[in-house]
Write a protein that holds these residues in place. Structure first.
Motif, PDB file in Angstrom:
ATOM      1  N   VAL A  98       0.842  -1.191   0.000  1.00  0.00           N
ATOM      2  CA  VAL A  98       0.000   0.000   0.000  1.00  0.00           C
ATOM      3  C   VAL A  98       0.879   1.243   0.000  1.00  0.00           C
ATOM      4  CG1 VAL A  98      -1.586   1.349   1.398  1.00  0.00           C
ATOM      5  CG2 VAL A  98      -1.995  -1.074   1.064  1.00  0.00           C
ATOM      6  N   ALA A  99       1.947   1.174   0.751  1.00  0.00           N
ATOM      7  CA  ALA A  99       2.854   2.320   0.785  1.00  0.00           C
ATOM      8  C   ALA A  99       3.456   2.571  -0.586  1.00  0.00           C
ATOM      9  CB  ALA A  99       3.959   2.076   1.813  1.00  0.00           C
ATOM     10  N   THR A 100       3.802   1.491  -1.266  1.00  0.00           N
ATOM     11  CA  THR A 100       4.337   1.639  -2.620  1.00  0.00           C
ATOM     12  C   THR A 100       3.324   2.314  -3.514  1.00  0.00           C
ATOM     13  OG1 THR A 100       5.205  -0.572  -2.252  1.00  0.00           O
ATOM     14  CG2 THR A 100       5.568   0.404  -4.413  1.00  0.00           C
ATOM     15  N   GLY A 101       2.112   1.820  -3.427  1.00  0.00           N
ATOM     16  CA  GLY A 101       1.106   2.295  -4.356  1.00  0.00           C
ATOM     17  C   GLY A 101       0.630   3.702  -4.075  1.00  0.00           C
TER      18      GLY A 101
ATOM     19  N   THR B  67       2.267   6.042  -2.363  1.00  0.00           N
ATOM     20  CA  THR B  67       3.387   6.928  -2.026  1.00  0.00           C
ATOM     21  C   THR B  67       3.249   7.522  -0.636  1.00  0.00           C
ATOM     22  OG1 THR B  67       2.276   8.629  -3.307  1.00  0.00           O
ATOM     23  CG2 THR B  67       4.128   7.495  -4.328  1.00  0.00           C
TER      24      THR B  67
END
Lengths: 604, 340, 299
Positions: free
Chosen positions: C144-147, C149
């Motif tokens: 989720v953090a990747t997606g 940002t």
């Protein structure tokens, strides 16, 4: 019986909690070879504790603080645990109460049997196992032996426990309530097995139970316990014919027996629990013949007329004989319109991948003011039928009507009037009241929902209902957790009464209660019926209760009606083979030892 | 009651005769299905949300032609479904795609597969050692404490584990570093390994990370094993066995432990699963070159293919552990095994 | 279940505690936990009021040792550690509480529905729970953090999603247990509707279980969010956050351990205290945190 012939000798045994509070006190018992001793008591009597003490065992939190137990010449109190362990299972063994939880679920039957004879020569094992299984009337095939406990039926599990108890060839076997939860026919089988064991192996048996009738049928001698002490003991025949302790008398007057349909009165007051013993005689607060002297000091055991018959009561000479009143049940006359009509009822439920038919083509009716008993073993469908009537289980076919109005399948869809007129009382008093609601709130809720009373009016009604069920007003503000089983069941009855119903459906409401408590509740129901003209549909498995309470009876077997008829006709002259089977299996207090007064007490 | 059995189709009869096999098959099927759902979530989260991945990789001020070229390379010009199937198809065949970061970095487009190999081994080693220590230690300590329940040693351990089960790994890790590396200097603070070597070549670097992971998992496992044992030791069948004179050692092992194993296995498996996430933080604390560090770096570098691949790998291990523990439990609990 | 060890028939009736939830204070461990929790929460909430410096103000040399003006030294940029610690609790506690509330918003109704209605609804909900539980939690957050940002809102929502399935299972189990009791059937026979039954009969009897579980859920949320902050994928510098501080300052652990230790101690106290209280509540209700199920804790 001389000291040398005694198999078991218990002298002055006291078991107390670590805090010092005694659970049982000053118990003396003796059992000879080939003798069956029945240890009778209700909840709180300490009989289970005594049973464990015979094996020199006490539950965590309690110790055997005084006294001696000698089995076959060897002491069970005093020696170190290791020695005692050697004697358990070999000298004296124990059959625990709940078969399902007393068997190791992760171990095969054969292995559990072997565990108990590890000290014997391995070559003997097959022979011992075979003998034990045969005596317990279990299959001896390799397939059966390799089963796990959950693959056995309830009756088989109980027999497996018995087999495990005798595989080590002990001299004494202690059975703790071995027939609880078993149906009457299985129970009868078990009782006969025990007597044959006694005959073939000449072992001594201590049979601990609350079921006086079961004990009456097999015991040679009986010991009655109340509040941790033995209050009366002697030969079975003497005790049953002429008991001398008021508690024993009251108990016998409360035991239902289908061959002796009498009005069951029950005992006044509440049973005494651990830590609540009054000074002097523990039964005095409830005793009709108690006086000041009774509370002054604990009465000693005295010998009564017959040899070896001992009583713990200073007024034993004045104790009256048990009076068995002929039943005074309300007889319904005439052909009024039935309160409840059930026609062609068919009930099913899904079990894993198949459909099980619980009841098939059941039809009957209940007249106003009548008590109709629905009798059957577990699996007969009686509970399912009751739940259909209550609206908890939708029938697959058939019709149910209250008066002339048909009832909807689900309770929610029924009219408020219908829901008010038909009240249901559940079996388990420990689960039928919301533990977070006070008694008053639980009863008032019914009044508010079903009669649409205001909160104040409903509260007032609740108090009135408590009076009717003979509970003191202070119970109103209590939580169910503070009440005993009998008290809770009375509250459930009060909750039903407050709706001013026409019909009470009682689903095994006294099955989990002590005998004296059960009798008191039945007496109460009888009273209420007379006062309010209530009809009752009484579901039970106990023919004795049927004999004492019901006007008519329906016998169910596997969901089908076998026989219907009036009481006492059906019990005296059964026509269906299943009814005959049930009657033969139901334990009775030995016929001929008790006479019934045929005069009936005036109603009211 | 008359039982009118509905006629059982063949599949149901098979299930009736081979309950364990059919259960295993069902669980594996379910695991594959779950993995598929996981892959969709991973894909959506990493490829859909950030928008134009090519632009993100190359930065803002970039030649549109280069962007187009990268897009074509990463198949971003296809539809979402198309992208997904492309990725999944290759993933299942072992082709994990090319590391986007390496597109920018080194000359050769390094495949994600090659990138993962060494860290995979290192993480497996770390996790493997931890589990290998966790199982016997928690069983031993749990049983020991249960048999001494109520005594001072039990109260002491119970209370201290109550606190220990909550400490985050980065806290314990940092404390251990400070204690053993900075203060005592006996162990290295950072788990540096030269390229081409694996963790086994310098085992000292394994000690602190393993200790950290153990600290996080051992406390809970010991508590659960202990609680399970205590409950079982109080059961009716243990009392019945004692009353029957069965020897205490036999009671302890065959009656108590045997039945307390199932819940113990459950909690150990749960903690093993937790390790899948736990190594991420722990590896970061120690700079241990494993999958955890790899994925964190990849996230920071926006190396989507690597992130996707490592995520799928870890998810697969996670789900596989679940299935394995279910199978072990079915073996341990006969009731679940037999068809009824 | 860890109840008393002597069988009921030989003991006086054990009065079940109605206000059992408050009885947890009779355990000394719970009292210690409560005290610790109050202390930590006060520091987190009121800290900024008493902080001598602003959390971003550079007051000295990086990694200076404790001295006058900076009782715990300075961090890697030269900012006052004490001030940063005083400011650093709000975010962690606030976000964790939010996430826990979110988890309950999803899990409680789902569990009630699944446990009471049973049938198809239960099946569907439980399969959903199974799928959610199949996802490694931290991994989910990483993705989720990747997606997104590093959006904090996304983090909180994601943590709430992670907390909900375990909660659903616990609530469902409790509801299943209670709804089979006769007093619920008695209400059904009276014709009471589902909302009334849920409210009057079921909810009051599952509150105990839920309360014992709240602490564990909260702890779990704190650990997840702290881990993300530590990895640099949650709150971003220059924000003052306890976990972030540990990550930022650990390079100089040997030089200036206070910059790492003080926030570490606070995190530890926070989590340990909640656990002690949760254990006390569970024990006062006759159960234990172990009995609540490992899977529900997720750890």
């Amino acid at each position: 019986m001389s000291a040398g012939e005694r198999l078991l000798s218990v002298s002055g045994v006291t078991v107390s909690l670590t805090s010092g509070v005694p659970i049982i006190e000053g118990v003396d018992l003796a059992v000879g070879k080939g003798e069956i001793l029945g240890l009778v008591g209700e909840s709180g009597s300490g009989k289970s504790t005594l049973a464990l003490a015979i094996l020199g065992f006490s539950r965590p939190g309690a110790t055997i603080s005084k006294g001696e137990v000698v089995v076959g010449g060897q002491a069970m109190v005093g020696p170190p645990e290791r020695e005692l362990r050697g004697r358990r299972g070999r000298l004296v063994s124990y059959v625990p109460q709940d078969p399902q939880s007393s068997l190791n679920p992760g171990r095969r039957i054969v292995d559990q049997l072997h565990d108990r004879i590890r000290d014997r020569d391995k070559r003997e094992w097959p022979r011992l196992v075979q003998a034990a299984l045969e005596r317990a009337q279990l299959p001896t095939s390799a397939e059966f032996l390799s089963r796990f406990p959950h693959q056995l039926s309830g009756g088989q599990q109980q027999r497996a426990l018995i087999a495990m108890a005798i595989v080590g060839e002990p001299s004494l076997v202690v059975l703790d309530e071995p027939t609880t939860g078993l149906d009457v026919v299985t129970q009868a089988g078990l009782l006969s097995e025990i007597t044959s064991l006694r005959a073939s192996l000449e072992i001594g048996v201590v049979y601990v139970t609350h079921d006086v009738a079961a004990v009456a049928s097999i015991a040679d001698s009986i010991a009655v316990m109340y509040a941790g002490r033995i209050v009366e003991q002697g030969r079975a025949g003497d005790m049953l014919r002429r008991p001398h302790h008021p508690y024993t008398v009251g108990l016998l007057e409360s035991v239902p027996d289908h061959a002796r349909p009498v009005h069951l009165k029950g005992l006044p007051g509440v049973a005494v629990g651990v830590g609540e013993w009054p000074s002097g005689c523990a039964y005095a607060p409830r005793c009709p013949q108690a006086d000041v002297d009774c509370l002054a000091a604990l009465p000693p055991l005295e010998e009564v007329s017959a040899p070896n018959h001992l009583v713990r009561c200073i007024h034993w000479r004045q104790t009256p004989e048990p009076v068995y009143l002929g039943d005074s049940r309300v007889q319904t006359a005439g052909v009024a319109e039935p309160v409840l009509t059930v026609s062609g009822l068919r009930a099913t439920y899904r079990s894993r991948r198949s459909v099980v038919v619980a009841a098939e083509d059941v039809s009957f009716s209940v007249a106003p003011g009548e008590c109709l008993a629905l009798v059957g073993e577990s699996g007969s469908g009686k509970t399912t039928i009751a739940r259909c009537i209550a609206g908890l289980h939708p029938p697959a076919a058939g019709a149910i009507s209250l008066g002339d109005r048909p009832l909807a399948a689900e309770a929610r869809s029924r009219s408020r009037e219908a829901r008010r007129r038909l009240q249901f009382i559940f079996q388990n008093p420990y689960e039928s009241l919301n533990p977070r609601h006070r008694v008053e709130a639980s009863i008032a809720a019914a009044a508010m929902v079903l009669r649409q009373l205001s909160r104040e009016k409903a509260r007032a009604e609740a108090v009135r209902a408590l009076e009717e069920v003979r509970l003191p007003a202070r119970v109103a503000t209590r939580f169910p957790g503070e009440l005993s089983g009998g008290e809770r069941q009375r509250v459930a009855i009060a909750r039903a009464l407050v709706a001013e119903p026409d019909l009470l459906v009682c689903d095994e409401i006294t099955s989990s209660l002590d005998v004296s408590v059960q009798a008191a509740i039945l007496d109460l129901l009888d009273n209420l019926r007379k006062r309010h003209g209530l009809a009752m549909l009484f579901i039970t498995h106990d023919l004795g209760v049927v004999a004492s309470t019901a006007n008519r009876v329906i016998v169910l077997d596997k969901g089908v009606i076998c026989e219907t008829g009036g009481i006492p006709d059906v019990l005296v002259n059964p026509s269906h083979s299943y009814t005959k089977l049930l009657l033969a299996a139901a334990p009775q207090l030995a016929p001929g030892t008790i006479t019934v007064q045929s005069t009936s007490v005036p109603t009211g | 009651m008359s039982v009118q059995a509905v006629s059982l189709p063949r599949a149901e009869r098979f299930i009736g005769h081979h309950p364990v096999l059919s259960f295993a098959a069902r669980r594996i099927l379910w695991g594959v299905l779950t993995l598929w759902v996981v892959s969709i979530v991973v894909f959506i989260a990493t490829s859909v949300l950030p928008g134009n991945a090519a632009k993100a990789i190359l930065g803002k001020n970039v030649n549109p032609r280069e962007v187009l070229a990268l897009e074509r390379e990463l198949h971003l010009n296809q539809s979402l479904w198309g992208q997904y199937w492309y990725w999944m198809g290759h993933f299942v065949h072992g082709d994990l795609g090319r590391s986007a970061a390496s597109i920018l970095g080194s000359n050769s487009h390094e495949s994600v597969g090659a990138l993962i190999r060494a860290p995979l081994g290192n993480s497996a080693l770390l996790a493997g050692i931890t589990i290998a220590l966790l199982i016997p230690l928690s069983l031993l300590l749990g049983v020991l404490l249960a048999t001494r329940a109520g005594k001072w040693i039990d109260s002491l351990v119970s209370t201290s584990t109550l606190g220990a089960i909550s400490l985050p790994e980065f806290v314990t890790g940092s404390v251990l570093i400070w204690l053993f590396a900075s203060t005592l200097g006996v162990l290295p603070a950072v788990s540096l390994i030269g390229p081409g070597q694996n963790a086994l070549s310098s085992p000292k670097i394994l000690v602190l990370p393993v200790l950290t992971l153990l600290a996080a998992t051992l406390a809970q496992c010991v508590r659960m094993v202990r609680a399970g044992m205590i409950e079982v030791l109080r059961s009716d069948y243990v009392q019945a066995a004692r009353l029957a004179g069965v020897g205490e050692r036999r009671v302890l092992f065959r009656y108590a432990l045997r039945n307390a194993l199932a819940p113990s296995v459950q909690v150990i498996a749960l903690n093993a699963q937790w390790l899948v996430g736990g190594i991420v933080v722990t590896e970061t604390v120690f700079g241990y070159p494993g999958l955890g560090q790899l994925i964190v770096n990849a996230i920071n570098l926006r190396d989507i293919p690597t992130v996707q691949s490592v995520a799928m790998l870890l998810a697969t291990v996670y789900i596989a552990l679940n299935i394995v523990s279910d199978l072990i439990i079915i073996y341990l609990v006969p009731k679940l095994r037999t068809a009824q | 279940m860890s109840t008393t060890s002597v069988a009921a028939d030989s003991l006086p009736k054990i009065v079940t505690a109605r206000r059992g939830r408050m009885r947890f204070l009779r355990f000394w461990t719970s009292r210690v936990g409560l005290a610790m929790l109050v202390f930590v929460v006060l520091v987190a909430l009121l800290g900024p009021v008493f902080a001598p410096h602003s959390p971003t103000e550079i007051i000295g040399v990086p990694f200076a040792n404790p001295g006058s003006g900076w009782p715990f030294g300075t961090d890697f940029l030269g900012r006052d550690v004490l001030s940063r610690v005083l400011y650093g609790g709000r975010s962690l506690i606030g976000l964790s509480v939010l996430a826990t509330i979110g988890g309950y918003a999803i899990g409680l109704p789902a569990g009630l529905l699944a446990g009471y209605r049973r049938g198809a609804v239960d099946f569907v909900l439980m399969r959903g729970v199974d799928v959610l539980l199949a996802f490694p939690p931290l991994l989910f957050l990483l993705i989720v953090a990747t997606g997104t940002t590093e959006s904090i809102l996304a983090l909180v929502v994601a943590v709430a999603i992670i907390l909900s399935p375990g909660l659903t299972r616990i609530v469902r189990a409790a509801v299943l247990d209670v709804s089979q009791r006769s007093y619920v059937e008695a209400a059904l026979v009276r014709g009471e509707g589902t909302p009334r039954i849920l409210r009057r009969e079921i909810l009051p009897n599952i509150l105990g279980v839920i309360l014992a579980d709240v602490g564990l859920r909260l702890t779990y949320a704190i650990l997840l969010i702290a881990a993300m902050n530590f990895l640099g994928l949650g709150l971003q510098p220059p924000k003052a956050d306890w976990a972030l501080m540990i990550s930022e300052n650990r390079i100089a652990l040997s030089l200036q351990p206070w910059a790492v230790f003080v926030p570490a101690i606070f995190i530890a106290c926070l989590v340990v205290s909640i656990n002690l209280i949760a254990d006390g509540i569970a024990r006062s209700l006759g159960t234990s945190i172990e009995a609540l199920g490992g899977e529900a804790q997720g750890r």
